[in-house]
Scaffold this motif. Sequence first.
Motif, PDB file in Angstrom:
ATOM      1  N   GLY A  63      14.654 105.066  11.056  1.00 27.83           N
ATOM      2  CA  GLY A  63      14.285 103.682  10.806  1.00 27.83           C
ATOM      3  C   GLY A  63      13.332 103.580   9.630  1.00 27.83           C
ATOM      4  N   LEU A  84      18.415  96.646   7.548  1.00 23.11           N
ATOM      5  CA  LEU A  84      18.293  97.815   8.431  1.00 23.11           C
ATOM      6  C   LEU A  84      19.489  97.907   9.372  1.00 23.11           C
ATOM      7  N   ALA A  89      20.063 101.628  10.990  1.00 19.49           N
ATOM      8  CA  ALA A  89      18.738 102.094  11.430  1.00 19.49           C
ATOM      9  C   ALA A  89      18.497 101.728  12.896  1.00 19.49           C
TER      10      ALA A  89
END
Length: 247
Positions: A63, A84, A89
Motif C-alpha cells: 500500500g 490505489l 493496493a
Amino acid sequence: MKGRLFCANWKMHHGPRAARRFLELFLRSYNGAGDRRVWFFPPAVSLTAVLEMIQGRAGLGAGAQNVHWEAKGAFTGEISVPMLVEAGAVGAIVGHSERRHIFGEKDEEAGKKARALLEAGLTPVFCVGEKLEEREAGRTWEVVERQLQVLGDLPPSLLERVVVAYEPVWAIGTGRNATPGDAAEVHRAIRSWFAGRGVAVDATVVLYGGSVNPSNAKELLAEPEIDGVLVGGASLDPESWLSIVQT
Ligand code: PEP
C-alpha cells in the motif's frame, strides 16, 4: 481469524530498482505461514514494482504511505484512493507521526483519509501515539483518544476494518521500544474504544510500532494484545525483515 499482520514502512527508501531487488531476496526465503499477512508500504513511485513482484503470493500485500481523501483534482504531489484501487493496493498508512509532526498533518485530515479508504474497500493503517513529554505528563490516553476521535462517526461496519498502529513517538527510529506491558495497556484501551462504538472486542487489529527489530520482535509478539507490528528501519533489509516476519 485475524492472524498476525506485519507492516513494513519503507519511508523515503527503496526506489523501484531497490524495491525489486529487495523482493527478489525476500521471496527467495519467505515461507509464508498461513496465519500471517505481510504488507509493504514503499514510496509511491515503487508501489507498482512491489505489487508486480508479490502478485499471486498469498498473504502479501502493498500500500501507500499516504493518500489524499479527494478522488481527483488539482492537488499537486498527492495520490488518490481510486488510484490505489486501480493499482491493486491493500490500503495506506494514515496519520503516521512523521506526517503529523514534520508535515503538520491534522487529526481531521487523517480522519478524512481513513474514511475515503474504508469507503473504497481499502484498509487504513491508522497511526496514533503520544510524544515523550505527553507520556511523562500521564497524557498518553488523552492524546491517543483525541487522535481516534476523528473516526468516531464511522459506522461499526467500517470501523471494524480499521487497522490501528499504536506508535509512541518517542519509540520511532530511536532504538527505544515500549515494553510489551506498556503497549498492551494502550492496545487494551484502543480495543475498548472501538468496542464502545459497536465493534467486537477481538475484531480490532492493533499493531505496535516503534523500534521493532529482530531482537525484540519475539517478546513483543508474545504479548496477546499485540496483533502485529509496523516497522520502519528494520524493514529496510530483507534479512532483518525476514527474521521479524518469521518470528
Ligand atoms: C515507523 O516508521 O512507523 C517506525 C515504527 O519506525 P522504526 O521501526 O524505525 O522505529
